[in-house]
Design an enzyme around this catalytic site. Structure first.
Site, PDB file in Angstrom:
ATOM      1  N   ARG A  33       0.834  -1.214   0.000  1.00 48.39           N
ATOM      2  CA  ARG A  33       0.000   0.000   0.000  1.00 48.39           C
ATOM      3  C   ARG A  33       0.865   1.259   0.000  1.00 48.39           C
ATOM      4  NH1 ARG A  33      -4.793   0.299   4.297  1.00 48.39           N
ATOM      5  NH2 ARG A  33      -5.440  -1.461   2.988  1.00 48.39           N
TER       6      ARG A  33
ATOM      7  N   ASN B 289      -4.349   9.239   3.670  1.00 49.55           N
ATOM      8  CA  ASN B 289      -3.204   8.492   4.180  1.00 49.55           C
ATOM      9  C   ASN B 289      -3.158   8.314   5.689  1.00 49.55           C
ATOM     10  OD1 ASN B 289      -2.027   8.109   1.639  1.00 49.55           O
ATOM     11  ND2 ASN B 289      -0.956  10.069   1.722  1.00 49.55           N
TER      12      ASN B 289
END
Length: 338
Positions: A69, A101
């Site tokens: 990721r 994020n």
């Protein structure tokens, strides 16, 4: 006629979305990206990354998803330049605290550890961007996924973009057309999008990422059987409808959550995709091409593995021209060199 109208509608939507994003950014593969870039300067780097990733994934299989990721989020913001790894400073606003994020990225400490060993072996030679790219490949292999050769020679960015982190990355509740546009903006095709989404065969999602899905159209897309109903009931117990449970997590692939395989696509065929953005690839009226690709990868794991490998190389070669001109090899992945 129906297919034509849908295709025309898709084209109009993509044009409109690009109007908001601006013209597609043009990226160029760095001329120095080669398979043997470190052969004479740091021949141990691939072994170092593999060894540390083996230890990390053996200790906690979730580390594979964390690193994969991180790599994806790095490449989609301003190219694969390690900008995602930068901490905030007085003069630099990093990408880690962007809404896309702040709650979803982990694994920074593992990259730091690998970088420290690489610096000990080969000071000032191996970029953080390359370490992250190699580590993402090894992460996939270690949980059963395919191998691919990783071209290296990237430089680390001396900048980051909090703003692009909030606009360029796909979000869990986003529509298919919008997500398509974000991949196209990066020079990635619809095929790349469907294949790279298969990375969700490992990893977890937080309750806010799937709350609207399970209290929305999950019931209408899923097959009405005891397994599906039990799965939905379990999801609702993890994620309350209005508030609370925001830090609760669940696997995006509940069948084989720590194995990199094609069961993610089989879940989509059953209408049980955890994220709206994933299920849309199969269920959206605009998913003419994506639906067929989901079917293909659900039926043929080798086809999925091959395309995922090709698409990962393609994504890893997204290089921002800024890092080509002004990039560096950071001594510490969290800070630009002084």
């Amino acid at each position: 006629m129906e297919v034509f109208l849908r295709s025309k509608s898709f084209f109009v939507h993509v044009v409109l979305i690009f109007g908001f994003l601006g013209a597609p950014r043009v990226y160029a593969s760095e001329p120095s990206l080669t398979l043997d870039y470190y052969t004479s300067t740091c021949p141990t780097v691939f072994d170092v990354v593999r060894k540390e990733m083996e230890c990390a994934v053996t200790s906690d299989p979730r580390n594979a998803a964390f690193i994969l990721r991180l790599h994806f989020h790095d490449c989609f913001i301003q190219g694969c330049d390690g900008s995602i790894l930068l901490d905030d400073t007085i003069t630099l606003k990093g990408e880690k605290t962007a809404a896309t994020n702040i709650h979803s990225l982990k694994g920074f400490g593992l990259i730091d550890k690998i970088k420290n060993i690489a610096e000990s072996d080969c000071p000032g030679i191996v970029s953080c961007a390359d370490i992250l790219t190699i580590a993402a490949r090894d992460a996939v292999i270690l949980v059963g996924g395919p191998y691919w050769d990783v071209p290296v020679g990237r430089k680390d960015s001396v900048t980051a973009s909090f703003e692009l982190a909030n606009t360029n990355l796909p979000t869990p509740d986003e529509s298919l057309l919008s997500i398509m546009s974000k991949f196209l903006y990066q020079g990635l095709s619809v095929t790349d999008m469907v294949a790279l989404s298969g990375a969700h065969t490992i990893g977890m999602a937080r309750c806010p990422s799937f709350r609207s899905r399970i209290y929305g159209d999950f019931g209408s897309t899923s097959i009405k059987n005891p397994i599906s109903e039990s799965y939905l009931s379990n999801l609702k117990s993890i994620c309350p409808p209005i508030r609370g449970g925001n830090n609760n997590i669940t696997a995006m692939d509940y069948v084989t959550p720590y194995l990199f395989d094609n069961s993610f696509y089989q879940i989509l065929l059953n209408g049980e995709g955890l994220l709206n953005s994933d299920q849309e690839m199969y269920s959206s009226i605009f998913g003419i091409e994506t639906r067929e690709l989901v079917k293909k990868y659900a039926a043929d794991p080798l086809a999925f593995f091959q395309q995922f490998s090709d698409s990962m190389v393609k994504m890893g070669n997204i290089i921002n021209s800024e890092s080509l001109i002004n990039g560096e090899v950071r001594k510490n992945c969290r800070f630009v060199n002084t």
